[in-house]
Enzyme design. Structure first.
Site, PDB file in Angstrom:
ATOM      1  NE  ARG A 135      -2.123  -2.944  -4.373  1.00 31.95           N
ATOM      2  CZ  ARG A 135      -2.217  -3.128  -3.049  1.00 31.95           C
ATOM      3  NH1 ARG A 135      -2.134  -2.108  -2.228  1.00 31.95           N
ATOM      4  NH2 ARG A 135      -2.372  -4.343  -2.571  1.00 31.95           N
ATOM      5  CG  ASP A 165      -5.564  -3.505  -1.912  1.00 34.76           C
ATOM      6  OD1 ASP A 165      -5.125  -3.053  -0.834  1.00 34.76           O
ATOM      7  OD2 ASP A 165      -5.940  -4.688  -2.044  1.00 34.76           O
ATOM      8  N   GLY A 198       0.759  -1.238   0.000  1.00 37.99           N
ATOM      9  CA  GLY A 198       0.000   0.000   0.000  1.00 37.99           C
ATOM     10  C   GLY A 198       0.792   1.292   0.000  1.00 37.99           C
ATOM     11  CE  LYS A 247     -10.222   3.336   7.138  1.00 41.81           C
ATOM     12  NZ  LYS A 247     -10.827   2.025   6.758  1.00 41.81           N
ATOM     13  CD  GLU A 283       0.948   0.531   6.566  1.00 39.00           C
ATOM     14  OE1 GLU A 283       1.207   0.527   5.353  1.00 39.00           O
ATOM     15  OE2 GLU A 283       0.626  -0.495   7.200  1.00 39.00           O
ATOM     16  CG  ASP A 326      -8.415  -0.120   9.536  1.00 41.53           C
ATOM     17  OD1 ASP A 326      -9.249   0.773   9.704  1.00 41.53           O
ATOM     18  OD2 ASP A 326      -8.725  -1.301   9.336  1.00 41.53           O
ATOM     19  CG  LEU A 379       2.411   1.503  12.052  1.00 39.69           C
ATOM     20  CD1 LEU A 379       3.225   1.309  10.781  1.00 39.69           C
ATOM     21  CD2 LEU A 379       1.523   2.728  11.912  1.00 39.69           C
TER      22      LEU A 379
HETATM   23  P1  IMP Z   1      -4.220  -2.277  10.136  1.00 43.34           P
HETATM   24  O1  IMP Z   1      -5.642  -2.688  10.393  1.00 43.34           O
HETATM   25  O2  IMP Z   1      -3.908  -0.942  10.783  1.00 43.34           O
HETATM   26  O3  IMP Z   1      -3.270  -3.346  10.553  1.00 43.34           O
HETATM   27  O4  IMP Z   1      -4.074  -2.055   8.589  1.00 43.34           O
HETATM   28  C1  IMP Z   1      -3.672  -3.106   7.792  1.00 43.34           C
HETATM   29  C2  IMP Z   1      -3.687  -2.769   6.342  1.00 43.34           C
HETATM   30  O5  IMP Z   1      -5.018  -2.872   5.914  1.00 43.34           O
HETATM   31  C3  IMP Z   1      -3.221  -1.390   5.900  1.00 43.34           C
HETATM   32  O6  IMP Z   1      -1.844  -1.284   5.745  1.00 43.34           O
HETATM   33  C4  IMP Z   1      -3.918  -1.296   4.565  1.00 43.34           C
HETATM   34  O7  IMP Z   1      -3.142  -1.934   3.565  1.00 43.34           O
HETATM   35  C5  IMP Z   1      -5.197  -2.086   4.802  1.00 43.34           C
HETATM   36  N1  IMP Z   1      -6.321  -1.162   5.026  1.00 43.34           N
HETATM   37  C6  IMP Z   1      -6.834  -0.722   6.172  1.00 43.34           C
HETATM   38  N2  IMP Z   1      -7.868   0.107   5.968  1.00 43.34           N
HETATM   39  C7  IMP Z   1      -7.993   0.197   4.622  1.00 43.34           C
HETATM   40  C8  IMP Z   1      -8.886   0.918   3.744  1.00 43.34           C
HETATM   41  O8  IMP Z   1      -9.779   1.697   4.141  1.00 43.34           O
HETATM   42  N3  IMP Z   1      -8.687   0.727   2.424  1.00 43.34           N
HETATM   43  C9  IMP Z   1      -7.716  -0.074   1.896  1.00 43.34           C
HETATM   44  N4  IMP Z   1      -6.875  -0.759   2.678  1.00 43.34           N
HETATM   45  C10 IMP Z   1      -7.014  -0.619   4.022  1.00 43.34           C
HETATM   46 MG    MG Z   2      -4.020  -3.577   1.538  1.00 42.31          MG
END
Ligand code: IMP
Ligand code: MG
Length: 185
Positions: free
Chosen positions: A162, A156, A42, A128, A96, A100, A105
């Site tokens: 992307r 994506d 990403g 977020k 990054e 989310d 991270l």
């Molecule tokens: P995490 O939930 O913070 O571990 O995020 C994991 C990964 O999920 C991120 O690096 C993104 O690649 C993907 N991701 C999280 N939220 C979104 C979104 O709204 N759109 C697209 N990818 C997302």
């Molecule tokens: Mg992704």
């Protein structure tokens, strides 16, 4: 197309913010040779724009983590592509696309943090905060966004979108292979 799409951040707004982040990084890392670590896939667009706004002798590497099965729950991330660079003693900045739940991270911070970097910080284009499950410190944030699924500028949905130049909210993500094909009644 079947999905409802709304531009949340257009390319000029992103470019302005990336330039501001670049200026701050330039000031904060002055005199150092930081290693920017992009989280694949990403971050690749953000990383490419960001490094060109940082006038320092920086280095770039990439890390790819993947979750086992569905979702990214803690402790369920494996290394798909490890760093090629020795990070001991380096000033590392993790780059990054979006924070989310924070699990990705956090896993990257633990992995790299365990290799004795001189310093370790994080830079995310999008945050977020309402979705956070894992506690992570975000040192540099491009934009805080509400809890909507976004694509474009590297992000994506099932590997598609992307290449969109804007960040777009995808409110009812459908089959990305059918994007552009009108739904039939
Ligand atoms: P995490 O939930 O913070 O571990 O995020 C994991 C990964 O999920 C991120 O690096 C993104 O690649 C993907 N991701 C999280 N939220 C979104 C979104 O709204 N759109 C697209 N990818 C997302
Ligand atoms: Mg992704």
């Amino acid at each position: 197309m079947g999905d409802s799409m709304e531009v949340i951040l257009d390319a000029p707004a992103i470019a302005r913010r990336v330039a501001e982040l670049g200026e701050r990084l330039c000031a904060d890392y002055r005199g150092l040779t930081p290693l920017f670590v992009g989280m694949l896939k990403g971050s690749f667009v953000f990383m490419a724009d960001l490094v060109r706004k940082v006038d320092l002798p920086l280095e770039v590497d990439f890390l790819a983590l993947a979750s086992y099965g569905q979702g990214t729950s803690p402790g369920r991330l494996r290394i798909l592509k490890d760093l090629a660079t020795e990070v001991a003693g380096r000033d590392v900045l993790i780059v990054e696309d979006i924070c989310d739940t924070g699990h990705s991270l956090k896993a990257a911070l633990q992995l790299i943090g365990g290799r004795s970097p001189a310093s370790l910080r994080t830079c995310v284009l999008l945050d977020k905060p309402s979705r956070r499950e894992a506690e992570v410190l975000l040192d540099y944030v491009g934009f805080e966004i509400p809890d909507r699924f976004v694509v474009g500028y590297g992000l994506d949905h099932a590997e598609k979108y992307r290449n969109l130049p804007d960040v777009v909210a995808l409110d009812s993500p459908g089959d990305p292979n059918r994007a552009g094909i009108p739904d039939r009644g």
